[in-house]
Design an enzyme around this catalytic site. Sequence first.
Site, PDB file in Angstrom:
ATOM      1  N   ASP A 180       0.836  -1.213   0.000  1.00  0.00           N
ATOM      2  CA  ASP A 180       0.000   0.000   0.000  1.00  0.00           C
ATOM      3  C   ASP A 180       0.856   1.242   0.000  1.00  0.00           C
ATOM      4  O   ASP A 180       1.984   1.216   0.466  1.00  0.00           O
ATOM      5  CB  ASP A 180      -0.763   0.185   1.325  1.00  0.00           C
ATOM      6  CG  ASP A 180      -1.568  -0.961   1.739  1.00  0.00           C
ATOM      7  OD1 ASP A 180      -2.042  -1.660   0.871  1.00  0.00           O
ATOM      8  OD2 ASP A 180      -1.714  -1.097   2.971  1.00  0.00           O
TER       9      ASP A 180
HETATM   10  N1  URA Z   1      -0.816  -5.762   4.362  1.00  0.00           N
HETATM   11  C1  URA Z   1      -1.245  -4.489   4.294  1.00  0.00           C
HETATM   12  O1  URA Z   1      -2.170  -4.114   5.003  1.00  0.00           O
HETATM   13  N2  URA Z   1      -0.627  -3.666   3.457  1.00  0.00           N
HETATM   14  C2  URA Z   1       0.393  -4.028   2.667  1.00  0.00           C
HETATM   15  O2  URA Z   1       0.910  -3.217   1.907  1.00  0.00           O
HETATM   16  C3  URA Z   1       0.816  -5.365   2.744  1.00  0.00           C
HETATM   17  C4  URA Z   1       0.199  -6.217   3.597  1.00  0.00           C
END
Ligand code: URA
Length: 241
Positions: free
Chosen positions: A103
């Site tokens: 993310d």
């Molecule tokens: N879990 C999340 O919440 N975000 C990520 O980027 C990867 C795993």
Amino acid sequence: MERLQKVIAQAGLASRRKAEKMIVAGRVKINGVVVTELGTKVDPDKDIIEVDSQEISREKLIYIMLNKPRGYIATADDPQNRKIVFDLLKGVSERVHTVGRLDIDTEGLLLLTNDGSLTYALTHPSHEVGKVYLVSVKGKITRRALNDLARGVELEDGMTAPAQVELIKHKKDNSLIKIMIHEGRNRQVRRMMDVVGFPVLRLKRVQVGPLTLGNLRSGTYRHLTKTEINLLKKIEENVLE
Ligand code: URA
């Protein structure tokens, strides 16, 4: 020399099994001649390989580990004009893609490559490799929450698979935990922490399969070593054979 189906798979056109089907179906040419024999060996640097009369890419395969900072998105372009991880790859001329996603607010280990076959193997839902995250959460996390995370929690897209969870430390108003998951659902760790009532303050991926982030500086990248590439190739072989 390499097996024809492997070269096609590495170019990112198909899994190895699908590449075999393409060969048998007569869709593949080597130096202008249709080949339907599965064991055929080719020299990827010299032979011209075509699938459906399109020459496949002969770009050198590269493997990069990036320490993604917060605020960068892991897509090739962004309609909202936010910073993208590819902005951090100065000096890389090959057209790489990310292996999975992180993310925008998640930091840490992001693998980038132009090896389509490896990407397929590492992100295959039934064989996803373990990914380890350091998670800083608000509040003093309870033993019960840790146990729930380890057993699996109910998200709107179903139960999560069992995870390995470890408490690293409690501070005054936050806690640091380490969690290893094998799935790769959207915002999975953040959603898991929300469900157990301890929202994420900071999330950093420190390991993917056999690769560890080590002390790679945030915002910088390095090429994987031969040993690391071989470890990934072993996983690929197990998944695809
Ligand atoms: N879990 C999340 O919440 N975000 C990520 O980027 C990867 C795993």
